[in-house]
Design a protein around this motif. Structure first.
Motif, mmCIF file in Angstrom:
data_model
loop_
_atom_site.group_PDB
_atom_site.id
_atom_site.type_symbol
_atom_site.label_atom_id
_atom_site.label_comp_id
_atom_site.label_asym_id
_atom_site.label_seq_id
_atom_site.Cartn_x
_atom_site.Cartn_y
_atom_site.Cartn_z
ATOM 1 N N MET A 1 -54.962 6.313 14.741
ATOM 2 C CA MET A 1 -53.697 6.777 14.156
ATOM 3 C C MET A 1 -53.901 8.185 13.589
ATOM 4 S SD MET A 1 -51.383 5.069 11.094
ATOM 5 C CE MET A 1 -51.262 3.519 11.996
ATOM 6 N N GLU A 2 -52.928 9.054 13.842
ATOM 7 C CA GLU A 2 -53.034 10.431 13.366
ATOM 8 C C GLU A 2 -52.867 10.498 11.849
ATOM 9 O OE1 GLU A 2 -50.877 14.782 14.085
ATOM 10 O OE2 GLU A 2 -50.307 13.023 15.289
ATOM 11 N N THR A 3 -53.732 11.284 11.203
ATOM 12 C CA THR A 3 -53.664 11.446 9.759
ATOM 13 C C THR A 3 -52.505 12.356 9.381
ATOM 14 O OG1 THR A 3 -56.052 11.160 9.539
ATOM 15 C CG2 THR A 3 -54.919 12.242 7.720
ATOM 16 N N LYS A 4 -51.709 11.920 8.413
ATOM 17 C CA LYS A 4 -50.568 12.708 7.960
ATOM 18 C C LYS A 4 -50.986 13.575 6.769
ATOM 19 C CE LYS A 4 -47.210 9.180 9.355
ATOM 20 N NZ LYS A 4 -46.125 8.264 8.879
ATOM 21 N N PRO A 5 -50.958 14.886 6.920
ATOM 22 C CA PRO A 5 -51.338 15.760 5.805
ATOM 23 C C PRO A 5 -50.236 15.839 4.758
ATOM 24 C CG PRO A 5 -50.635 17.083 7.664
ATOM 25 C CD PRO A 5 -50.633 15.661 8.137
ATOM 26 N N PHE A 6 -50.608 16.194 3.537
ATOM 27 C CA PHE A 6 -49.628 16.441 2.484
ATOM 28 C C PHE A 6 -50.245 17.372 1.455
ATOM 29 C CE2 PHE A 6 -51.763 12.380 1.547
ATOM 30 C CZ PHE A 6 -52.328 12.648 0.303
ATOM 31 N N SER A 7 -49.374 17.989 0.679
ATOM 32 C CA SER A 7 -49.826 18.946 -0.334
ATOM 33 C C SER A 7 -49.662 18.369 -1.734
ATOM 34 C CB SER A 7 -49.043 20.254 -0.229
ATOM 35 O OG SER A 7 -49.328 20.896 1.004
ATOM 36 N N VAL A 8 -50.555 18.802 -2.623
ATOM 37 C CA VAL A 8 -50.497 18.454 -4.037
ATOM 38 C C VAL A 8 -50.623 19.772 -4.793
ATOM 39 C CG1 VAL A 8 -51.479 17.090 -5.904
ATOM 40 C CG2 VAL A 8 -51.681 16.299 -3.534
ATOM 41 N N GLY A 9 -49.520 20.333 -5.194
ATOM 42 C CA GLY A 9 -49.566 21.648 -5.806
ATOM 43 C C GLY A 9 -50.142 22.652 -4.821
ATOM 44 N N SER A 10 -51.207 23.328 -5.204
ATOM 45 C CA SER A 10 -51.821 24.350 -4.361
ATOM 46 C C SER A 10 -52.854 23.784 -3.396
ATOM 47 C CB SER A 10 -52.492 25.407 -5.252
ATOM 48 O OG SER A 10 -53.450 24.787 -6.114
ATOM 49 N N ALA A 11 -53.082 22.481 -3.406
ATOM 50 C CA ALA A 11 -54.098 21.859 -2.553
ATOM 51 C C ALA A 11 -53.455 21.054 -1.432
ATOM 52 C CB ALA A 11 -55.005 20.950 -3.383
ATOM 53 N N THR A 12 -54.101 21.054 -0.276
ATOM 54 C CA THR A 12 -53.635 20.287 0.873
ATOM 55 C C THR A 12 -54.702 19.290 1.289
ATOM 56 O OG1 THR A 12 -52.251 22.093 1.696
ATOM 57 C CG2 THR A 12 -52.882 20.415 3.281
ATOM 58 N N PHE A 13 -54.285 18.077 1.584
ATOM 59 C CA PHE A 13 -55.181 17.046 2.098
ATOM 60 C C PHE A 13 -54.813 16.777 3.548
ATOM 61 C CE2 PHE A 13 -55.310 16.358 -2.461
ATOM 62 C CZ PHE A 13 -56.656 16.159 -2.682
ATOM 63 N N GLY A 14 -55.799 16.881 4.422
ATOM 64 C CA GLY A 14 -55.540 16.766 5.845
ATOM 65 C C GLY A 14 -55.207 18.114 6.437
ATOM 66 N N ASP A 15 -54.596 18.113 7.615
ATOM 67 C CA ASP A 15 -54.181 19.347 8.285
ATOM 68 C C ASP A 15 -55.373 20.253 8.580
ATOM 69 O OD1 ASP A 15 -52.210 20.889 9.486
ATOM 70 O OD2 ASP A 15 -51.878 22.104 7.698
ATOM 71 N N GLY A 16 -56.539 19.651 8.789
ATOM 72 C CA GLY A 16 -57.716 20.424 9.143
ATOM 73 C C GLY A 16 -58.368 21.161 7.995
ATOM 74 N N ARG A 17 -57.963 20.879 6.761
ATOM 75 C CA ARG A 17 -58.518 21.581 5.610
ATOM 76 C C ARG A 17 -59.576 20.714 4.922
ATOM 77 N NH1 ARG A 17 -55.588 26.030 4.400
ATOM 78 N NH2 ARG A 17 -56.548 26.189 2.350
ATOM 79 N N LEU A 18 -60.417 21.373 4.141
ATOM 80 C CA LEU A 18 -61.381 20.674 3.293
ATOM 81 C C LEU A 18 -61.041 20.999 1.848
ATOM 82 C CD1 LEU A 18 -63.977 18.956 3.062
ATOM 83 C CD2 LEU A 18 -65.260 21.108 2.988
ATOM 84 N N THR A 19 -60.758 19.968 1.073
ATOM 85 C CA THR A 19 -60.376 20.133 -0.327
ATOM 86 C C THR A 19 -61.484 19.601 -1.226
ATOM 87 O OG1 THR A 19 -58.015 20.020 0.161
ATOM 88 C CG2 THR A 19 -58.682 19.433 -2.074
ATOM 89 N N ILE A 20 -61.679 20.258 -2.350
ATOM 90 C CA ILE A 20 -62.706 19.857 -3.316
ATOM 91 C C ILE A 20 -62.030 19.265 -4.557
ATOM 92 C CG2 ILE A 20 -64.607 20.633 -4.773
ATOM 93 C CD1 ILE A 20 -65.146 20.783 -1.726
ATOM 94 N N ILE A 21 -62.463 18.075 -4.928
ATOM 95 C CA ILE A 21 -62.033 17.418 -6.173
ATOM 96 C C ILE A 21 -63.256 17.418 -7.078
ATOM 97 C CG2 ILE A 21 -61.115 15.324 -7.234
ATOM 98 C CD1 ILE A 21 -60.031 14.561 -4.439
ATOM 99 N N ALA A 22 -63.182 18.104 -8.204
ATOM 100 C CA ALA A 22 -64.397 18.243 -9.011
ATOM 101 C C ALA A 22 -64.080 18.443 -10.489
ATOM 102 C CB ALA A 22 -65.236 19.419 -8.503
ATOM 103 N N GLY A 23 -65.048 18.074 -11.316
ATOM 104 C CA GLY A 23 -64.944 18.240 -12.755
ATOM 105 C C GLY A 23 -65.891 17.279 -13.448
ATOM 106 N N PRO A 24 -65.974 17.337 -14.762
ATOM 107 C CA PRO A 24 -66.851 16.417 -15.492
ATOM 108 C C PRO A 24 -66.319 14.995 -15.444
ATOM 109 C CG PRO A 24 -65.522 17.696 -17.015
ATOM 110 C CD PRO A 24 -65.256 18.262 -15.657
ATOM 111 N N CYS A 25 -67.198 14.024 -15.517
ATOM 112 C CA CYS A 25 -66.797 12.618 -15.439
ATOM 113 C C CYS A 25 -65.705 12.295 -16.443
ATOM 114 C CB CYS A 25 -68.026 11.735 -15.687
ATOM 115 S SG CYS A 25 -67.654 9.970 -15.711
#
Length: 275
Positions: A1-25
């Motif tokens: 099944m094809e992955t459906k991309p979507f945006s969260v503010g300035s970040a995009t998940f999917g659509d051939g992009r690599l997004t970083i989720i990071a910060g202190p625990c």
């Protein structure tokens, strides 16, 4: 099944992009959280990668009753709101109970369901109802193919913006292992897949009254996950892991972040260029 991309503010998940989720625990203090958000965001931007800041207002599943859990929901959300406004990045945090969803959703961009709660139907449905992006961590006790049930729950509730996160599977006592097959399996459900590389290197309960970790292997696992085609990499980062109030043993030291992100960017571009 094809992955459906979507945006969260300035970040995009999917659509051939690599997004970083990071910060202190965990949010240790307003000053520390803001500093880490700025530093992590700057490094992601330098590498040309989208970024979402992550930190928890409460760590409800600490090993010991004496462990630091956070500043609490009210104070923690104030810190996260300030980071959104000052740094201008999307924010992700955990919810542990149905009652937390509504107030947390008023502040953050992504609601995260912790791995131990990934089968809590009421919590997942309430998170979907909020209209926010939902990130569900696959439990250490689930096979990757079993995560399809999570996707089905979200879709039955009308949710379309879902992330599935791999964070390792239980491998005997006090150890986790990452099955690299889980990435293509879960991407086959048509949702973006996140690799939580630092939690995959925990040694649960490995210090007796606390969780240990093997941060020396972060770069190795992160490179492998990106080579497998993940849509995002999740990592807990700290400027001084030995003094971190939660998950220090498996956190990525801040001074190693830029070099790793540059390598992950290059691997991602190489994998994406293949037919």
């Amino acid at each position: 099944m094809e992955t459906k991309p979507f945006s969260v503010g300035s970040a995009t998940f999917g659509d051939g992009r690599l997004t970083i989720i990071a910060g202190p625990c965990v949010v240790e203090s307003p000053e520390h959280a803001l500093m880490m958000a700025r530093e992590c965001s700057s490094r992601a931007r330098e590498a040309g990668l989208d970024f979402v800041f992550k930190s928890s207002f409460d760590k409800a599943n600490r090993s010991s009753i004496k462990s630091f859990r956070g500043l609490g929901m009210e104070a923690g959300l104030e810190v996260l709101q300030h980071i959104k406004e000052e740094v201008g990045v999307p924010v992700l945090t955990d919810v542990h109970d149905v009652s937390q969803v509504e107030p947390v959703a008023k502040v953050v961009d992504v609601l995260q369901i912790p791995a131990f709660l990934c089968r809590q139907t009421d919590l997942i449905l309430e998170a979907v109802k909020s209209g926010k992006v939902v990130n569900v961590k696959k439990g250490q006790f689930l096979a990757p193919q079993d995560a399809r049930n999570i996707v089905d729950k979200v879709r039955e509730a009308g949710g379309e913006r879902l992330l599935l996160t791999e964070r390792g599977a239980t491998f005997g006592y006090n150890n986790l292992v990452v099955d690299m097959r889980s990435f293509p399996i879960m991407r086959g459900f048509g949702v973006p897949v996140v690799f939580d590389v630092t939690h995959s290197l925990q040694l649960p309960g490995g210090l007796g009254d606390a969780t240990g970790g093997q941060s020396e292997y972060i770069e190795f696992l992160a490179r492998a996950g990106v080579a497998c085609g993940v849509d995002a990499v999740f990592m807990e980062v700290h400027d001084c892991p030995e003094k971190a109030l939660s998950d220090g043993p498996n956190a990525l030291p801040l001074d190693r972040m830029q070099g790793l992100l540059n390598i992950l960017r290059d691997i991602h571009e190489l994998v994406r260029a293949r037919p």
